[in-house]
Design a protein around this motif. Sequence first.
Motif, PDB file in Angstrom:
ATOM      1  N   PRO A  70     -32.186  72.912  46.631  1.00  0.00           N
ATOM      2  CA  PRO A  70     -32.525  72.746  48.031  1.00  0.00           C
ATOM      3  C   PRO A  70     -33.904  72.124  48.186  1.00  0.00           C
ATOM      4  CG  PRO A  70     -31.628  74.924  47.630  1.00  0.00           C
ATOM      5  CD  PRO A  70     -31.853  74.290  46.293  1.00  0.00           C
ATOM      6  N   ALA A  71     -34.120  71.475  49.303  1.00  0.00           N
ATOM      7  CA  ALA A  71     -35.405  70.824  49.556  1.00  0.00           C
ATOM      8  C   ALA A  71     -36.530  71.835  49.462  1.00  0.00           C
ATOM      9  CB  ALA A  71     -35.395  70.182  50.944  1.00  0.00           C
ATOM     10  N   GLY A  72     -37.641  71.397  48.900  1.00  0.00           N
ATOM     11  CA  GLY A  72     -38.787  72.287  48.769  1.00  0.00           C
ATOM     12  C   GLY A  72     -38.731  73.171  47.553  1.00  0.00           C
ATOM     13  N   MET A  73     -37.658  73.058  46.762  1.00  0.00           N
ATOM     14  CA  MET A  73     -37.519  73.903  45.578  1.00  0.00           C
ATOM     15  C   MET A  73     -37.443  73.041  44.332  1.00  0.00           C
ATOM     16  SD  MET A  73     -37.497  76.992  46.659  1.00  0.00           S
ATOM     17  CE  MET A  73     -36.789  77.947  45.347  1.00  0.00           C
ATOM     18  N   HIS A  85     -28.103  82.373  43.282  1.00  0.00           N
ATOM     19  CA  HIS A  85     -26.784  82.423  43.891  1.00  0.00           C
ATOM     20  C   HIS A  85     -26.774  81.668  45.209  1.00  0.00           C
ATOM     21  CE1 HIS A  85     -25.958  85.443  40.859  1.00  0.00           C
ATOM     22  NE2 HIS A  85     -26.962  86.163  41.294  1.00  0.00           N
ATOM     23  N   PHE A  86     -25.652  81.025  45.461  1.00  0.00           N
ATOM     24  CA  PHE A  86     -25.455  80.353  46.733  1.00  0.00           C
ATOM     25  C   PHE A  86     -24.644  81.251  47.659  1.00  0.00           C
ATOM     26  CE2 PHE A  86     -26.585  76.703  44.190  1.00  0.00           C
ATOM     27  CZ  PHE A  86     -27.251  75.874  45.084  1.00  0.00           C
ATOM     28  N   HIS A  87     -24.941  81.177  48.926  1.00  0.00           N
ATOM     29  CA  HIS A  87     -24.209  81.948  49.922  1.00  0.00           C
ATOM     30  C   HIS A  87     -22.767  81.453  49.977  1.00  0.00           C
ATOM     31  CE1 HIS A  87     -23.131  83.745  53.788  1.00  0.00           C
ATOM     32  NE2 HIS A  87     -24.200  84.520  53.649  1.00  0.00           N
ATOM     33  N   ALA A  89     -20.917  81.021  52.450  1.00  0.00           N
ATOM     34  CA  ALA A  89     -20.726  80.026  53.509  1.00  0.00           C
ATOM     35  C   ALA A  89     -21.114  78.637  53.037  1.00  0.00           C
ATOM     36  CB  ALA A  89     -21.545  80.414  54.742  1.00  0.00           C
ATOM     37  N   ALA A  90     -22.121  78.553  52.170  1.00  0.00           N
ATOM     38  CA  ALA A  90     -22.542  77.253  51.646  1.00  0.00           C
ATOM     39  C   ALA A  90     -21.487  76.672  50.708  1.00  0.00           C
ATOM     40  CB  ALA A  90     -23.881  77.395  50.924  1.00  0.00           C
ATOM     41  N   THR A  91     -20.922  77.504  49.833  1.00  0.00           N
ATOM     42  CA  THR A  91     -19.903  77.013  48.902  1.00  0.00           C
ATOM     43  C   THR A  91     -18.609  76.668  49.633  1.00  0.00           C
ATOM     44  OG1 THR A  91     -19.214  79.289  48.425  1.00  0.00           O
ATOM     45  CG2 THR A  91     -20.852  78.315  46.982  1.00  0.00           C
ATOM     46  N   ALA A  92     -18.213  77.504  50.598  1.00  0.00           N
ATOM     47  CA  ALA A  92     -16.995  77.229  51.359  1.00  0.00           C
ATOM     48  C   ALA A  92     -17.152  75.972  52.207  1.00  0.00           C
ATOM     49  CB  ALA A  92     -16.642  78.424  52.241  1.00  0.00           C
ATOM     50  N   GLY A  93     -18.287  75.846  52.875  1.00  0.00           N
ATOM     51  CA  GLY A  93     -18.512  74.666  53.702  1.00  0.00           C
ATOM     52  C   GLY A  93     -18.555  73.387  52.891  1.00  0.00           C
ATOM     53  N   ALA A  94     -19.229  73.442  51.737  1.00  0.00           N
ATOM     54  CA  ALA A  94     -19.307  72.257  50.877  1.00  0.00           C
ATOM     55  C   ALA A  94     -17.934  71.875  50.345  1.00  0.00           C
ATOM     56  CB  ALA A  94     -20.271  72.516  49.728  1.00  0.00           C
ATOM     57  N   GLY A  95     -17.157  72.876  49.921  1.00  0.00           N
ATOM     58  CA  GLY A  95     -15.803  72.590  49.437  1.00  0.00           C
ATOM     59  C   GLY A  95     -14.902  72.054  50.532  1.00  0.00           C
ATOM     60  N   GLY A  96     -15.060  72.588  51.749  1.00  0.00           N
ATOM     61  CA  GLY A  96     -14.236  72.155  52.868  1.00  0.00           C
ATOM     62  C   GLY A  96     -14.528  70.745  53.334  1.00  0.00           C
ATOM     63  N   TYR A 345     -19.932  67.799  46.589  1.00  0.00           N
ATOM     64  CA  TYR A 345     -19.997  69.254  46.677  1.00  0.00           C
ATOM     65  C   TYR A 345     -21.383  69.779  46.305  1.00  0.00           C
ATOM     66  CZ  TYR A 345     -19.275  74.118  45.304  1.00  0.00           C
ATOM     67  OH  TYR A 345     -19.391  75.474  45.160  1.00  0.00           O
ATOM     68  N   GLU A 346     -21.947  69.280  45.208  1.00  0.00           N
ATOM     69  CA  GLU A 346     -23.254  69.764  44.775  1.00  0.00           C
ATOM     70  C   GLU A 346     -24.335  69.439  45.807  1.00  0.00           C
ATOM     71  OE1 GLU A 346     -23.528  71.687  42.361  1.00  0.00           O
ATOM     72  OE2 GLU A 346     -22.150  71.209  40.741  1.00  0.00           O
ATOM     73  N   ARG A 347     -24.273  68.246  46.373  1.00  0.00           N
ATOM     74  CA  ARG A 347     -25.252  67.858  47.393  1.00  0.00           C
ATOM     75  C   ARG A 347     -25.096  68.693  48.660  1.00  0.00           C
ATOM     76  NH1 ARG A 347     -29.851  65.075  46.129  1.00  0.00           N
ATOM     77  NH2 ARG A 347     -29.430  63.273  44.812  1.00  0.00           N
ATOM     78  N   LEU A 348     -23.851  68.805  49.124  1.00  0.00           N
ATOM     79  CA  LEU A 348     -23.589  69.532  50.363  1.00  0.00           C
ATOM     80  C   LEU A 348     -23.921  71.014  50.224  1.00  0.00           C
ATOM     81  CD1 LEU A 348     -20.213  67.839  51.312  1.00  0.00           C
ATOM     82  CD2 LEU A 348     -22.318  67.762  52.674  1.00  0.00           C
ATOM     83  N   ARG A 349     -23.609  71.584  49.071  1.00  0.00           N
ATOM     84  CA  ARG A 349     -23.877  73.012  48.867  1.00  0.00           C
ATOM     85  C   ARG A 349     -25.373  73.294  48.943  1.00  0.00           C
ATOM     86  NH1 ARG A 349     -22.579  76.437  43.415  1.00  0.00           N
ATOM     87  NH2 ARG A 349     -23.680  74.654  42.516  1.00  0.00           N
ATOM     88  N   ALA A 350     -26.175  72.432  48.320  1.00  0.00           N
ATOM     89  CA  ALA A 350     -27.624  72.614  48.362  1.00  0.00           C
ATOM     90  C   ALA A 350     -28.160  72.447  49.784  1.00  0.00           C
ATOM     91  CB  ALA A 350     -28.299  71.625  47.419  1.00  0.00           C
ATOM     92  N   THR A 351     -27.591  71.492  50.527  1.00  0.00           N
ATOM     93  CA  THR A 351     -28.041  71.263  51.903  1.00  0.00           C
ATOM     94  C   THR A 351     -27.665  72.419  52.810  1.00  0.00           C
ATOM     95  OG1 THR A 351     -27.818  68.871  51.608  1.00  0.00           O
ATOM     96  CG2 THR A 351     -27.893  69.699  53.867  1.00  0.00           C
ATOM     97  N   LEU A 352     -26.426  72.898  52.711  1.00  0.00           N
ATOM     98  CA  LEU A 352     -25.964  73.993  53.555  1.00  0.00           C
ATOM     99  C   LEU A 352     -26.678  75.292  53.239  1.00  0.00           C
ATOM    100  CD1 LEU A 352     -22.119  73.269  53.587  1.00  0.00           C
ATOM    101  CD2 LEU A 352     -23.755  72.898  55.436  1.00  0.00           C
ATOM    102  N   GLN A 353     -27.086  75.460  51.971  1.00  0.00           N
ATOM    103  CA  GLN A 353     -27.799  76.681  51.583  1.00  0.00           C
ATOM    104  C   GLN A 353     -29.073  76.860  52.383  1.00  0.00           C
ATOM    105  OE1 GLN A 353     -26.876  79.065  49.591  1.00  0.00           O
ATOM    106  NE2 GLN A 353     -28.786  80.233  49.529  1.00  0.00           N
ATOM    107  N   GLN A 354     -29.726  75.755  52.746  1.00  0.00           N
ATOM    108  CA  GLN A 354     -30.963  75.836  53.511  1.00  0.00           C
ATOM    109  C   GLN A 354     -30.748  76.399  54.913  1.00  0.00           C
ATOM    110  OE1 GLN A 354     -33.449  72.136  53.059  1.00  0.00           O
ATOM    111  NE2 GLN A 354     -31.604  71.414  52.016  1.00  0.00           N
ATOM    112  N   HIS A 355     -29.537  76.219  55.440  1.00  0.00           N
ATOM    113  CA  HIS A 355     -29.243  76.652  56.804  1.00  0.00           C
ATOM    114  C   HIS A 355     -28.687  78.072  56.866  1.00  0.00           C
ATOM    115  CE1 HIS A 355     -30.005  72.613  58.343  1.00  0.00           C
ATOM    116  NE2 HIS A 355     -29.276  72.157  57.322  1.00  0.00           N
ATOM    117  N   VAL A 356     -27.893  78.462  55.849  1.00  0.00           N
ATOM    118  CA  VAL A 356     -27.304  79.794  55.888  1.00  0.00           C
ATOM    119  C   VAL A 356     -28.217  80.862  55.297  1.00  0.00           C
ATOM    120  CG1 VAL A 356     -24.963  78.866  55.810  1.00  0.00           C
ATOM    121  CG2 VAL A 356     -26.107  79.437  53.675  1.00  0.00           C
TER     122      VAL A 356
END
Length: 359
Positions: A70-73, A85-87, A89-96, A345-356
């Motif tokens: 994630p950004a800043g890390m 660990h990823f939330h 919601a981040a893994t489900a959203g990225a996969g979806g 998936y890897e990009r989206l999961r990292a991005t969504l993790q910042q929000h959830v």
Amino acid sequence: MNGQQKIDDGASQCPRQISSDPLSVESLVQRHENRLFLLQRLNGLRQQIQSLEQEVSDIECMVNSLPYAPAGMAYGHGRRAAPCHFHVAATAGAGGIALPLAVGIVHPLDTVRTTMQAAASTHGFSHSLRSLGWRGLSRGFVLSLAWASPQGAIRMASYEASKEVLLDKFYFKALGIAVSAITADFASSVVKVPRELITQRMQTGQYQSSWQAVRSIFREEGIAGFFRGYASTASRDAPFMLLLFLSYEQFKSWKIRLTFSQQGPAEIFAPWSDAETVLWGGISGTLAAWLTTPFDVIKTRIMTSQTPISFHDALRSVGPAGLFRGAGPRSAWWFCVSSIFFASYERLRATLQQHVDPV
């Protein structure tokens, strides 16, 4: 001074020489003392091994967030590693999002592959492509995309959740990954099987619209009709998902070892390039697709048959020569799907993790 003292203490604690008479009291005492000393050393070695195993486990935990942080890390000297660990919601959203994106881009190639496998006679790639035409290549496109979203969300959320639990349960990490991959596939099959059945029937020209397909299948076969070919699909996708995720995780492990040996431990958490993820994901998908093509041929025959047929009937109609029919387009299709999917998936999961779960 302390180092010298430890050396002297270690020397003083070395096993003593046993006397020449093995039955004497002194000899028995020496044997007992030597046994206690060796047990103590063995216990110390066990504690060191456990400590090393814990360090490896901690590294694997952090590596779970690779290849993107994630950004800043950002990784590097003096910086924190990404969260272990990823939330969900981040893994489900990225996969979806990632799965319909990958499936949609290469849908025409999948249509050609389905047409080749469903044909009663042997048709090559060029013949199937000409027979479909430009409009035929888009059959089932909208439905495939719409249903791929919940399939991808369920699959990746189940996979990551299972892996998080099982990797600590199995001594062999590959076994935990394999069980997680199969668990994820079965969890997503409630969406995957109806999606593939309807899409493939539209691709072979049996129905003109998804609504017509759903209404016709329900009227003729009921709810069970949407799951025709479930056993053949499971026999194909269980080994496929196992090979796909095992090879992808193994590529990640090789990357870490190579970086460690060439650049040192401080660089193993450096973000990976998109090109690396595209290549590793694509190769993993190609390998899994080629090896499971016979199961895919049989599954396609069962799903696209005008009348219900058994696994044995489908196998007999295909014959040994037809088991790898469409292996080339299928492998190429999965190279594209897997490379696009894993990179997205890897990009989206990292991005969504910042929000959830903001860090």
